[in-house]
Enzyme design. Structure first.
Site, PDB file in Angstrom:
ATOM      1  N   LYS A  74       0.791  -1.224   0.051  1.00 22.67           N
ATOM      2  CA  LYS A  74       0.072  -0.030  -0.035  1.00 22.67           C
ATOM      3  C   LYS A  74       0.835   1.154  -0.026  1.00 22.67           C
ATOM      4  O   LYS A  74       1.863   1.270   0.719  1.00 22.67           O
ATOM      5  CB  LYS A  74      -0.934  -0.075   1.100  1.00 22.67           C
ATOM      6  CG  LYS A  74      -1.796   1.220   1.311  1.00 22.67           C
ATOM      7  CD  LYS A  74      -2.916   1.030   2.423  1.00 22.67           C
ATOM      8  CE  LYS A  74      -3.701   2.189   2.885  1.00 22.67           C
ATOM      9  NZ  LYS A  74      -4.607   2.107   3.825  1.00 22.67           N
ATOM     10  N   SER A 150      -9.031   2.735   4.095  1.00 16.13           N
ATOM     11  CA  SER A 150      -8.326   3.269   3.081  1.00 16.13           C
ATOM     12  C   SER A 150      -7.511   2.301   2.161  1.00 16.13           C
ATOM     13  O   SER A 150      -7.032   2.855   1.181  1.00 16.13           O
ATOM     14  CB  SER A 150      -7.358   4.453   3.812  1.00 16.13           C
ATOM     15  OG  SER A 150      -6.591   3.620   4.593  1.00 16.13           O
ATOM     16  N   SER A 174      -9.352   0.510   8.310  1.00 14.83           N
ATOM     17  CA  SER A 174      -8.769   0.633   7.079  1.00 14.83           C
ATOM     18  C   SER A 174      -8.383  -0.567   6.358  1.00 14.83           C
ATOM     19  O   SER A 174      -8.020  -0.740   5.049  1.00 14.83           O
ATOM     20  CB  SER A 174      -7.594   1.779   6.807  1.00 14.83           C
ATOM     21  OG  SER A 174      -8.168   2.644   6.973  1.00 14.83           O
TER      22      SER A 174
END
Length: 458
Positions: A74, A150, A174
Site C-alpha cells: 500500500k 483506506s 482501513s
C-alpha cells in the site's frame, strides 16, 4: 502456470506448489503480472508497477510459508528501496525511494516478490479510495460500488485475483472496511505486533496496525509469522490454526456504539455466524457497547500530527511549501486542525483514549470476543462517501461513521479484530462479520475466523 490455476490458489497454496517444484517462482510471478495487466485497467487498484526487479529477485529468500508469493504494498507507511512512497498525494509524487522498512525487509527475506503499490486515499484519511492524485479504485464485485478505504486498492487487488496477499494499514478500520466491501479477509493485529520502524516509533499515536488483506485466513496468519515482532502464544500463528480451539464466550452485538441498528443483511450475517460458532461449542450471549463510547471529539488529534510531520519533511526536501492544488481539501482542513489544537489537544486525546480503552475492555470482561457486523450497511456507490461529495467535515464524518461504526473501538483499545466474509445477500455480494478479541488474543481471533471460513467455504 495459467491464470485460472494461479487465481485458484492462495499464497500458502502457491508456496507449496513452488516447494514441490510443480511450478517455478518465475511462473507464479509471471501469472500475477498477467492478471494485473489484464484486470487492473477496469479497477485502478495498482498505481505503481515493479515487475522487472521483482522477477530478477524472485529466487531469493529464506524458507517460509509464503516463499515466492507475489505481494503488493500500500502506498502509505512502509518504504521500499525500489519504489517511492507518495501517501496517495500529488505533493509526494517524485519523492525518492528510501531503504526498506522493517516489515518490507522481512517480507523480502521470506522470499515474497513485491510487484508494485496499491491505491489509497490521500494520507489514508478517507472511508473510500478516490484520491485526486491517482483516481478512483473500482470494486471487482460491482464497479459501481465503493471499495471502501483506506486500503481499497489492496482489497480490490486481492478480490480480483491479482495477488493473494497485499499490504494494508488500519488506523480506524482501513483493513476491515475495504475487506468487507470487496468480500475478502482482513485482519488487524494487536497494536504493536508488527513493527513500524525504522522511520516511525509509532504511527497515529499507536492507533494504526500494518498487516495484510488476503483471501484466506491462513495467508494472514502466515504473514504475521513473518512480520510480527513478538508472539505471546510463543508459536506459529499458521500452525496454531490447526490446533484445537478452546470453547469460549462470544458476545454478539448488532447495534453500534451510538445504539443504532445495522442493516438487515448485516443482521442476517451476524446471526448466521453466531449459529456456526455455537455449533463449534462456543457460548453465545448478547453484548452491548457501554453507553457514551464516543471518540468523535478527540480521535483525529491522535493521528493528525503524523500528517504535519510528513508534509513538513516533504517541504524540506523540495525547499518549498505545498501549493494549494497539491493537497486535497480534507488534508488542508486536518493540517489546520492540528495547528489550532497543538500539543494540548494531542495530550488530551491520549488521556481520553486511556479512559475509553478502560471502559470498552471492561465491558468485555465476561466475554472473550465480540461478534458484530463489519459495516452497518451494504457498500454505497462510488462518489457518495468521499469528502468531495460533502465539503463539510461534520456531515462527511457523520456519513462515514454511520457506514462503518464498528471498527474504531478496536483501534483505540489496540485489540485484534478481523473482517471475515460470511453471508451473501440477495445481490450476491458478500457481507462481512467482525470478530474482535482482547489484546494479545490474535491467534484466537484467527482460529474463530478459520471456523467461519470452513463453514462458509462448505
Amino acid at each position: 502456470m495459467n491464470v485460472s490455476d494461479y487465481v485458484a490458489q492462495d499464497g500458502v497454496g502457491l508456496a507449496c506448489l513452488i516447494e514441490r517444484k510443480e511450478v517455478s517462482r518465475r511462473e507464479v510471478i509471471e501469472a500475477a503480472i498477467s492478471v494485473i495487466e489484464s484486470r487492473d485497467a477496469a479497477l485502478n487498484a495498482v498505481i505503481m508497477r515493479n515487475f522487472d526487479p521483482s522477477c530478477s529477485r524472485s529466487d531469493t529468500g529464506a524458507a517460509s510459508a509464503l516463499r515466492g508469493v507475489p505481494l503488493l504494498l500500500k502506498d502509505v507507511n512502509l518504504y521500499s528501496s525500489d519504489m517511492p512512497t507518495t501517501f496517495g498525494s500529488a505533493f509526494f509524487k517524485g519523492a525518492p525511494a528510501k531503504p526498506d522498512s522493517i516489515m518490507v525487509d522481512r517480507w523480502r527475506r521470506a522470499g515474497l516478490a513485491i510487484l508494485g503499490k496499491t491505491n489509497t486515499p490521500e494520507f489514508a484519511a478517507e472511508f473510500v479510495t478516490e484520491p485526486r492524485a491517482y483516481g478512483t479504485t473500482r470494486n471487482p464485485r460491482d464497479l459501481n460500488l465503493t471499495v471502501g478505504g483506506s486500503s481499497g486498492g489492496a482489497a480490490a487487488a486481492v478480490a480480483a485475483g491479482m495477488v493473494p496477499i497485499a499490504h494494508a494499514t488500519d488506523l480506524g478500520g482501513s483493513i476491515r472496511i475495504p475487506a468487507a466491501c470487496c468480500g475478502v479477509f482482513g485482519f488487524k493485529p494487536t497494536g504493536g505486533f508488527n513493527p513500524t520502524g525504522p522511520y516511525f516509533d509509532e504511527i497515529a499515536g499507536g492507533l494504526n496496525s500494518d498487516h495484510v488483506i488476503t483471501r484466506t485466513v491462513r495467508d494472514s496468519a502466515a504473514s504475521l509469522d513473518i512480520t510480527a515482532d513478538f508472539s505471546p502464544q510463543r508459536h506459529s500463528y499458521l500452525e496454531g490454526l490447526d490446533r484445537p480451539v478452546r470453547q469460549i464466550t462470544v458476545g454478539v452485538c448488532c447495534t453500534d456504539p451510538a445504539g443504532r441498528p445495522c442493516g438487515p443483511d448485516q443482521q442476517e450475517a451476524v446471526n448466521r455466524a453466531a449459529q456456526v460458532l455455537e455449533s463449534f461449542g462456543h457460548r453465545i450471549v448478547e453484548y452491548r457497547y457501554p453507553e457514551g463510547l464516543d471518540a468523535s471529539n478527540w480521535f483525529d488529534h491522535l493521528w493528525i500530527f503524523d500528517l504535519v510531520r510528513l508534509v513538513e519533511e516533504r517541504s524540506r526536501e523540495l525547499g518549498r511549501a505545498p501549493a494549494a492544488e497539491e493537497l486535497e481539501p480534507l488534508t488542508w482542513h486536518l493540517l489546520e486542525k492540528a495547528k489550532a489544537g497543538g500539543n494540548g489537544e494531542h495530550e488530551r486525546a491520549r488521556s481520553a483514549r486511556e479512559i475509553y480503552t478502560s471502559r470498552y475492555l471492561g465491558s468485555m470482561e465476561s466475554i472473550h470476543v465480540c461478534l458484530t457486523p463489519t459495516l452497518a450497511t451494504d457498500p454505497p456507490n462510488v462518489g457518495s462517501l468521499s469528502f468531495r461529495a460533502f465539503g463539510d467535515v461534520e456531515a462527511w464524518n457523520a456519513a462515514g461513521y454511520r457506514f462503518a461504526p464498528y471498527s474504531i473501538p478496536s483501534n483505540i483499545s489496540g485489540q485484534p479484530s478481523a473482517s471475515c466474509p460470511y453471508f451473501k445477500n440477495s445481490s450476491g455480494l458478500s457481507v462481512g462479520v467482525q470478530i474482535s478479541g482482547k489484546p494479545g488474543d490474535d491467534l484466537l481471533v484467527l482460529q474463530l475466523c478459520a471456523q467461519l471460513e470452513l463453514c462458509h467455504a462448505a
